[in-house]
Design a protein around this motif. Sequence first.
Motif, PDB file in Angstrom:
ATOM      1  N   LYS A  96      -2.807   0.217  12.847  1.00  0.00           N
ATOM      2  CA  LYS A  96      -2.653   0.639  11.453  1.00  0.00           C
ATOM      3  C   LYS A  96      -3.002   2.113  11.297  1.00  0.00           C
ATOM      4  O   LYS A  96      -2.320   2.854  10.590  1.00  0.00           O
ATOM      5  N   ALA A 123       1.151   4.430   1.340  1.00  0.00           N
ATOM      6  CA  ALA A 123       0.526   5.061   2.505  1.00  0.00           C
ATOM      7  C   ALA A 123       0.663   6.572   2.486  1.00  0.00           C
ATOM      8  O   ALA A 123      -0.139   7.271   3.111  1.00  0.00           O
ATOM      9  N   TYR A 155      -0.322   4.806   9.880  1.00  0.00           N
ATOM     10  CA  TYR A 155      -0.574   5.525   8.640  1.00  0.00           C
ATOM     11  C   TYR A 155      -0.691   7.023   8.880  1.00  0.00           C
ATOM     12  O   TYR A 155      -0.258   7.829   8.045  1.00  0.00           O
ATOM     13  N   ALA A 162       0.511  -4.897   6.583  1.00  0.00           N
ATOM     14  CA  ALA A 162      -0.769  -4.200   6.712  1.00  0.00           C
ATOM     15  C   ALA A 162      -1.886  -5.142   7.145  1.00  0.00           C
ATOM     16  O   ALA A 162      -2.754  -4.773   7.946  1.00  0.00           O
ATOM     17  N   GLU A 180       0.821  -1.211   0.000  1.00  0.00           N
ATOM     18  CA  GLU A 180       0.000   0.000   0.000  1.00  0.00           C
ATOM     19  C   GLU A 180       0.858   1.265   0.000  1.00  0.00           C
ATOM     20  O   GLU A 180       1.767   1.404   0.826  1.00  0.00           O
ATOM     21  N   VAL A 192       3.881   0.444   2.533  1.00  0.00           N
ATOM     22  CA  VAL A 192       3.767  -0.545   3.599  1.00  0.00           C
ATOM     23  C   VAL A 192       3.498  -1.907   2.972  1.00  0.00           C
ATOM     24  O   VAL A 192       2.636  -2.042   2.088  1.00  0.00           O
TER      25      VAL A 192
END
Length: 330
Positions: free
Chosen positions: A256, A144, A260, A248, A142, A243
């Motif tokens: 999380k 982020a 983030y 994740a 991801e 990430v």
Amino acid sequence: MVKLNTLVKGAALTIVASSLMTTAALADTLKFAHVYEVSHPLHKAAEMVAEQVAAKTDGRLTVEVFPASSLGKEVDLNEGLSLGTVDIIYTGAGFAGSFYGPASMTDFPFTLRNLKHWEAYFDSDTFMDVSKGYSDATGGNEIAAVSYYGSRHVTANKPILTPEDMADLKIRVPNAPAYVLFPQAIGANPTPMAFAEVYLALQQGVVDAQENPLTTIQAKKFHEVQTNINLTGHITNSIYTVVSGITASQLSDEDKAVLYAALEETADWVTEEIVSAEGELADWFRAEGVTVNEVDRAPFIEAVAPALTSGDLPFPKELYESLQAIKDAN
């Protein structure tokens, strides 16, 4: 016999509990790796993430930062996300494009007009679609956060004022198509090389030139081994904070969210630091005895334009047109 069985069971439970605690401790310490020097704002931001995450989770989740390619080159770090050997990395958009071509689009020369255009793109639905495509292509990794890394300029031991000045110049570039295109389009000789090897290669004359933002030129001390900084501004660079999809999926919703939020906040801080530094560094380099040359970018833009519309690129023409249609941020 009963007592012996009780002791054996007790010992077994102790071993299992110890094993679980060890596994939990490992799972709760995230490895945040990157290739930048400890003096660079990106590293300072990573340390800020570590501080914020530890404080806001009461130490339940910790982040260990590995700077300056200590866990591998940028290609290795990208691969490590999917292997589970690293949890968070900084990576250039060009490197991310090795896994999903459209993610690299803004690292191609002159695809972004200026910083306002950069801001508008990364705030757009167009980028949200690209981000989702990247996640799908990488098994759930991801993006982020995104940081502005700076406008890239060419350093050499001579002035670079026109495309002709780069003819046959052996210039180090990152090993990604976005960076190779610029020198190829203007007749230079692109030489992919790991970031950690560039200073020595310049010093020993293995390459004649390199290109990076002013902040990186300062942090890596390239001005010590190059006499001219030429303000070509050929690429408006972005750094993705990525990430691992494995990581994740294992984090609680609470942890999380904390992680983030820290990654986004510090990415914005990096952008502010880079923008501020770029406004001051040209004069700083001049004070250090380096020649800083203003460059008319128009001939470079004209020379590169055919390559950007050739169709032989890792992103579709429609996406490029969508990027160009985005109005600059107010």
